[in-house]
Design a protein around this motif. Structure first.
Motif, short mmCIF file in Angstrom:
data_model
loop_
_atom_site.label_atom_id
_atom_site.label_comp_id
_atom_site.label_asym_id
_atom_site.label_seq_id
_atom_site.Cartn_x
_atom_site.Cartn_y
_atom_site.Cartn_z
N ILE A 465 1.21 -1.35 0.35
CA ILE A 465 -0.11 -0.24 0.19
C ILE A 465 1.25 0.98 0.29
O ILE A 465 0.60 1.94 -0.70
N VAL A 468 2.08 1.80 -3.26
CA VAL A 468 1.10 2.35 -3.94
C VAL A 468 0.44 3.58 -4.09
O VAL A 468 1.22 4.22 -4.68
N GLY A 469 0.90 4.29 -2.99
CA GLY A 469 1.00 5.16 -2.32
C GLY A 469 2.20 6.12 -3.15
O GLY A 469 1.99 7.45 -2.89
N GLY A 470 3.14 5.91 -3.36
CA GLY A 470 4.41 6.21 -3.56
C GLY A 470 5.47 6.70 -2.73
O GLY A 470 6.33 7.63 -3.46
N MET A 472 8.52 6.77 -1.37
CA MET A 472 9.75 6.38 -2.02
C MET A 472 11.34 5.26 -1.05
O MET A 472 10.36 5.39 0.88
N ILE A 475 14.30 5.92 2.53
CA ILE A 475 13.95 7.90 2.68
C ILE A 475 13.49 7.41 4.42
O ILE A 475 13.55 6.57 5.15
N VAL A 480 8.41 14.29 5.46
CA VAL A 480 8.62 15.59 4.91
C VAL A 480 7.76 16.09 4.27
O VAL A 480 7.43 17.28 3.29
N TYR A 481 7.28 15.08 3.27
CA TYR A 481 6.01 14.46 2.26
C TYR A 481 4.97 15.01 2.77
O TYR A 481 4.75 13.92 2.87
N GLU A 482 4.33 16.55 1.93
CA GLU A 482 2.26 15.88 1.90
C GLU A 482 2.03 15.20 1.93
O GLU A 482 1.23 14.63 1.83
N PHE A 483 2.49 14.70 0.30
CA PHE A 483 1.20 13.69 -0.53
C PHE A 483 1.34 12.26 0.37
O PHE A 483 0.88 11.02 -0.22
N LEU A 484 2.96 12.24 1.23
CA LEU A 484 2.98 10.76 2.38
C LEU A 484 2.14 11.46 3.82
O LEU A 484 2.01 10.06 4.46
N ASP A 486 -0.66 10.82 4.97
CA ASP A 486 -1.89 9.37 4.46
C ASP A 486 -1.74 8.67 5.42
O ASP A 486 -1.67 7.62 5.95
N LEU A 487 -0.66 8.46 4.66
CA LEU A 487 0.69 7.57 4.93
C LEU A 487 0.96 6.96 6.49
O LEU A 487 1.30 5.37 6.73
N ILE A 490 -0.17 4.01 8.46
CA ILE A 490 0.41 2.61 8.05
C ILE A 490 1.36 2.41 8.36
O ILE A 490 2.15 0.92 8.89
#
Ligand code: HEM
Ligand SMILES: [Cu+2]
Ligand SMILES: [Cu+2]
Lengths: 582, 229
Positions: A465, A468-470, A472, A475, A480-484, A486-487, A490
């Protein structure tokens, strides 16, 4: 020395009982060398596993104090807080140790050494002294790798793949001798493996018992035979690449450094030309082990013996032409990518064949749920997941997105933990009685297998998952990343599961040592199995067999109609009827 | 599980995603099939007193079936993947805007060609970590690196390509939705790898022009620059 004299010597004259040093340290007995590799691998699981736990803590709760690490000095940990340099060293060493010093020593070193002579009906390896050297060079290599933790600048931090130029010059990472030791250690490991593989190949070709034709060999011997060939052909490529890297680092050459006219992609080609066969080195023995165990505890002949053997051969062959699938996004010519996609898709076919044949073996068997059987079933089911996730990455466009994400991490662990490690556990539970003369505790073993299976899936399935959420891989701080964002829950869930998975291994340690000291004494053939090692005394003496066995049939003659029992050992002579052939 | 995919905002992203979904459905079906059969066998054929196992060494028809069926599925997947790959990576279409992206521990140097649309001239504009592109235009990205290997990753556009020192790699994309998206580095490049973050600004045509007007030297200045040369 004439042949009979060799045999006489190996059978062990009473007057020449070797002393402590010759028995336990500088032994040339394949069984002792096998055990030495086993100890090496089990011991190295500790640093490899602890590194994983520390990484997981950092990923779930970045920047917080990692428990129990207050003793680690700066500049690695700052009063229990981890810096990014040390994080990079941790995953580098986790991967390196698990692959080169846990999976390889146990699967190839321990099982290969212990099983090959016993299962083909030989008294020892073809080159016992070379065999001993192989272990000692391997141990030296392990010590050099561990030494890297203590040099200024810290340990190698460029990943187990050590891509150049990052790894090729100290100023890119700040790591100096750590990376040098990493290279030197792996060069020694290459030499150790080379000695081992030459030995295995020669032994299997030349020293099979009378009647042990190639197609009567147990599948685990087939798998070790093919593994040895893979090592023989692939490792020298790594060794040369490591030599070049070391020259770049220490002698000012520039094989890989573009400013000197070198080519960074060259390293990736060399590394993966070794690396892909290497992943099969780590799965084929597990496949062999699973085949032995599934057949034994289904009380049924293995389904499609020849299909199994040939699919391993084709995996080995194809394994040399798929390396480019690790480099789809590397800047390699897109057309070349296409051809590597084709070969990679093709190599999934023999994996499928093997899976279906294992299922066929279970069909209408009489299944005994022993601890080794649980391990083998875990192996099969987890290998299916790992094989199927490989198809996502083999598809070029999909790999654009999931390359270098946690999807890859999930895949690696389904094949290497779900596959190789469950294979290792199953194999240890199965052959422990023959190795050490005592049974392991079944109840504790079953609890260990079930808990490990559950915790393993809780730890590694969610990594798909993340991928799939991207998310990397490699790391230090995903927040650091906003798009992560939500993850992150998990990540926390994974870390908690991983800690459970780690703690569950204490069950194995307890069982191992307790059984070693006080387990029930094992009979000669506790699992009522067919292969030759079970005809030897338990534990087998120097020279293995009282008299060298003759082989009358294939290794999987279970539940033969009309036979007195539900198994028919390879060396049992049936009179007066000629033995059925398998 | 596939619900976790970041929103897609590129033209070819949809094609990648549909392949992703397709493989997901196929593999899930195969996985479930294998597991159901396995669990059923484990239950049905568990040891029972007085029920011996079947003595069988296999079945050649079955071997052929389970070799050929997966092979056919894989051939189909290979062809479908090959077609999409060819369109994304095999050929680079006519592009409208070009930009250079150079990885450097641990930043993305973004180099715009300036009004003359040529690199290496005085009107080039260099920014750190901020990549502005117009929406619905094909963007050519020339990737490079000043030191080690980095990997230019635009999760929302389904773009990922390693950036290598000593060579220039061309890729392209076309964004379909205005907004700000993150740029990540996907290849380990040192201790700062985790923080090698940039932003992709997909601007509407007007916003992009405004941004250009504010940041790029005006054509008049460029002319001055020429003369000064
Ligand atoms: C059905 C068979 C398999 C297929 C189709 C397959 C496919 C792939 C592909 C395409 C990659 C590269 C992905 C990327 O980096 O973007 C990969 C990575 C990897 N695979 Fe497999 N694989 C298979 C089986 C195995 C097995 C049996 C093992 C080991 C026991 C294995 C171990 C690995 C490892 C260690 C990596 C990652 C290496 C790294 O980047 O650090 N794979 N696999
Ligand atoms: Cu591979
Ligand atoms: Cu990076």
């Amino acid at each position: 020395m004439s042949r009979s004299a060799v045999v006489h010597h190996l059978a062990g004259e009473p007057h020449s009982r070797p002393g402590f040093m010759r028995t336990y340290l500088f032994s040339t007995d394949h069984k002792m060398i096998g055990k030495q590799f086993l100890w090496l691998g089990l011991l190295m699981m500790i640093p490899g596993g602890l590194a994983a736990m520390m990484m997981r803590w950092q990923l779930a709760w970045p920047g917080t104090r990692v428990p129990f690490t207050g003793g680690i000095p700066e500049p690695f940990m700052y009063d229990g807080h981890m810096g990014p340099e040390f994080y990079n060293s941790l995953f580098t060493m986790h991967g390196t140790i698990m692959i080169f010093f846990v999976a390889m020593p146990i699967l190839v070193g321990a099982f290969g050494n212990f099983l090959i002579p016993l299962m083909i009906g030989a008294r020892d390896m073809a080159f016992p002294v070379l065999n001993m050297l192989s272990f000692w060079v391997g141990l030296l290599s392990g010590l050099l790798m561990i030494a890297g933790f203590f040099v200024p600048g810290g340990h190698a931090a460029a990943g187990w793949t050590s891509y150049v130029p990052l790894s090729a010059a100290a100023h890119f990472t700040g790591v100096d001798w750590g990376q040098n030791l990493w290279c030197i250690s792996l060069i020694f490991l290459g030499i150790s493996s080379l000695m081992g593989s030459i030995n295995y190949i020669t032994t299997i070709i030349n020293m099979r018992a009378v009647g042990m034709t190639l197609f009567r060999m147990p599948l685990v011997i087939w798998s070790l035979f093919i593994t040895a060939i893979l090592l023989l052909l692939a490792l020298p490529v790594l060794t040369s690449a490591l030599g070049m890297l070391l020259f770049d680092r220490m002698a000012g050459t520039s094989f890989f450094l573009p400013e000197g006219g070198g080519e960074p992609i060259l390293w990736q080609h060399l590394f993966w030309f070794f690396g892909h066969p290497e992943v099969y080195v780590m799965i084929l023995p597990g496949m062999g082990i699973a085949s032995e165990i599934l057949s034994t505890f289904s009380r049924k002949p293995i389904f499609g013996y020849k299909a199994m053997a040939f699919s391993m051969c084709s995996i080995a062959f194809l394994g040399f032409v798929v390396w480019g699938h690790h480099m789809f996004q590397s800047g390699m010519n897109p057309v070349l990518g296409m051809s590597f996609m084709v070969s990679t898709m093709v190599i999934a076919v023999p994996s499928a064949i093997k899976t279906f044949n294992w299922l066929g073996t279970l069909y209408r068997g009489s299944i005994h749920f022993t601890t080794p059987m649980l391990g083998a079933l875990a192996f099969v089911s987890m290998f299916v997941v790992g094989g199927l996730s490989g198809i996502f990455m083999a598809s070029l466009p999909v790999d654009i997105f999931i390359h270098d994400t946690y999807f890859i991490v999930a895949h690696i662990h389904y094949v290497l933990f779900g596959g190789s490690m469950f294979g290792i556990f199953a194999g240890i539970y199965f052959w422990f009685p023959k190795m050490f003369g005592r049974m392991m505790n079944e109840t504790l073993g079953k609890i260990h297998m079930v808990v490990t299976f559950i915790a393993f899936n809780f730890t590694f399935f969610p990594m798909h998952i993340l991928g799939v959420g991207g998310h990397m891989r490699r790391i230090y701080d995903p927040t650091v990343y906003e798009f992560l964002a939500d993850l992150q829950p998990i990540n926390v869930f994974i870390t908690i599961s991983a800690i459970c998975l780690g703690v569950a291994q204490i069950l194995f340690v307890i069982n191992f040592f307790w059984s070693l000291a006080a387990g029930r004494r094992a009979e000669r053939n506790p699992w009522r199995s067919n292969t030759l090692e079970w005809s030897a005394p338990t534990p087998p003496p120097h020279g293995n067999f009282e008299t060298l066995p003759n082989v009358y049939r294939g290794p999987y003659e279970y539940s033969v109609p009309g036979a007195p029992e539900d198994y028919l050992p390879q060396d049992r002579r049936l009179d007066p009827k000629p033995a059925p052939t398998g | 599980m596939m619900g976790w995919l970041p929103e897609n905002v590129s033209t070819f992203g949809e094609r990648i995603d549909s392949l992703f979904y397709l493989i997901y459905y196929i593999t899930t079906a195969v996985f479930l099939l294998v597991m159901v059969v396995m669990v059923a066998f484990l239950f049905l054929y568990r040891r029972r007193e007085g029920r011996p196992a079947l003595y069988s060494h296999g079945n050649n028809t079955l071997e052929v079936i389970w070799t050929v069926v997966p092979a056919i599925i894989l051939v189909i997947l290979t062809i479908m993947s090959g077609v999409v790959w060819q369109d994304i990576r095999g050929v680079i279409p006519e592009t409208d805007v070009q930009v250079k992206v150079i990885g450097k521990q641990f930043n993305w140097r973004i180099i715009y060609p300036g009004p003359d649309n040529e690199f290496g001239t005085k009107d080039d504009l260099e920014k750190e970590n901020d990549l502005h592109v117009p929406i619905n235009k094909k963007i050519l990205v020339l990737l490079g690196s000043d030191d080690v290997i980095h990997s230019f990753f635009l999760p929302h556009l389904r773009v990922k390509q390693d950036a290598l020192p000593g060579r220039e790699i061309a890729i392209w994309f076309e964004a379909t939705k205005a907004g700000t998206y993150e740029i990540a580095c996907a290849e380990l490049c040192g201790f700062g790898h985790y923080n090698m973050r940039g932003h992709l600004f997909v601007d509407s045509a007007e916003d992009y022009q405004d941004w250009q007007r504010e940041n790029w030297p005006a054509a008049a200045e460029v002319a001055d620059m020429r003369e000064a040369r």
